[in-house]
Design a protein around this motif. Structure first.
Motif: not given
Length: 301
Positions: A232-261
């Motif tokens: 989850l900490d890594f996802i936060t770091t990743l998102k900061r490096q991406l452009p501001v705007g719409r962002c989707c978290l995809l993939g089987g692990v990504g979808q599962r991690l969404l429930t922990y955010l």
């Protein structure tokens, strides 16, 4: 009813665990879908080609078509591993029978599908990890270098972490964890047998262990919860490096991690408009349109 000369479009989403195909007519109507095993270019072209054919032929069969339709197929393919030039070249050089063949990365296909061809970002956490942000002027690419050198937060990465934690725990060198029992049950044996079975393991085989990490975390296991917190900490770091705007978290692990955010972070992600197979078709149509425009301009000169 389809005419025997009408153009057809196929979108291929070829990842580390699955190869999925969407078949459309010229208007974009879904005709059929197919599915097969892993098609990451890093697995080698013979295996990739076999799985592409399996998924594509399954999609054609749903529509009542066969190999006679190959010649009117315009195919867009988003491959995991295609951001590496040597692997992409292998796919581009394929002597295919299609009307046209357009290769891009699984990241681009996912992003086109998720945002309808518009600006936006995607973080894909499946067997592997990668992320892309597209704006009207530029793109940001993160990760995607493959397992084990760049598998942070992915299914294969979590699986490897689980094995490492269990082997240390069984030797009394790390905290006890419920993962020990889950992995010993999965491998039907202890540490030595586990190690033997993983000597030649693929990223997909490690990714198959990721659900056990979530199972242990769901039961409150501290070791598994710590792994997910790192993710989850890594996802936060990743998102900061991406452009501001719409962002989707995809993939089987990504979808599962969404429930922990936490709710606030979870709400910062948007739902994809369409899957990567749709994005791959979009890419094929885009490339055809560009080619037609270039032909018109060249003819005008």
């Amino acid at each position: 009813m389809l005419s025997e000369s009408a153009a057809l479009f196929a979108g291929i989403d070829a990842g580390g665990s699955h190869c999925r195909v969407r078949l459309e007519d010229e208007s974009g109507k879904l005709l059929g879908e197919g599915h097969s095993g892993a098609a990451n270019l890093g697995l080698g072209w013979p295996r990739v080609e076999a799985n592409v054919w399996q998924a594509l032929n399954a999609a054609l069969q749903q529509t009542g078509l066969d190999s006679n339709a190959y010649g009117r197929l315009h195919v867009g393919a988003g491959f995991a591993g295609a951001h590496l030039a040597v692997l992409k070249a292998t796919a581009l050089q394929w002597q295919h029978p299609f009307a046209s063949w357009h290769v891009t990365t699984d990241l681009h296909a996912a992003c086109y599908g998720a945002h309808g061809g518009g600006a936006g970002s995607v973080i894909i956490l499946g067997t592997g990890f990668s992320a892309i942000g597209l704006t009207g002027q530029d793109e940001t690419l993160l990760g995607g270098y493959g397992f084990p050198i760049n598998a942070v937060c992915s299914g294969a990465g979590l699986g490897l972490q689980a094995v490492q934690a269990v082997l240390l725990a069984l030797d009394g060198l790390a905290p006890a964890t419920r993962l020990s029992g889950l992995l010993q049950q999965h491998f039907d044996g202890g540490a030595a047998l586990m190690a033997e079975q993983l000597l030649q393991a693929t990223p997909q085989q490690y990714a198959e262990l990721a659900p056990l990490v979530f199972q242990a975390a769901d039961s409150g296991d501290a070791v598994a919860l710590d792994m997910l917190q790192q993710a989850l900490d890594f996802i936060t770091t990743l998102k900061r490096q991406l452009p501001v705007g719409r962002c989707c978290l995809l993939g089987g692990v990504g979808q599962r991690l969404l429930t922990y955010l936490p709710a606030a972070q979870r709400s910062s992600f948007t739902s994809p408009l369409a899957p990567a197979t749709v994005g791959a078709v979009y890419y094929a149509r885009q490339q055809l349109a560009r080619a037609e425009q270039e032909t018109r301009l060249h003819g005008a000169n």
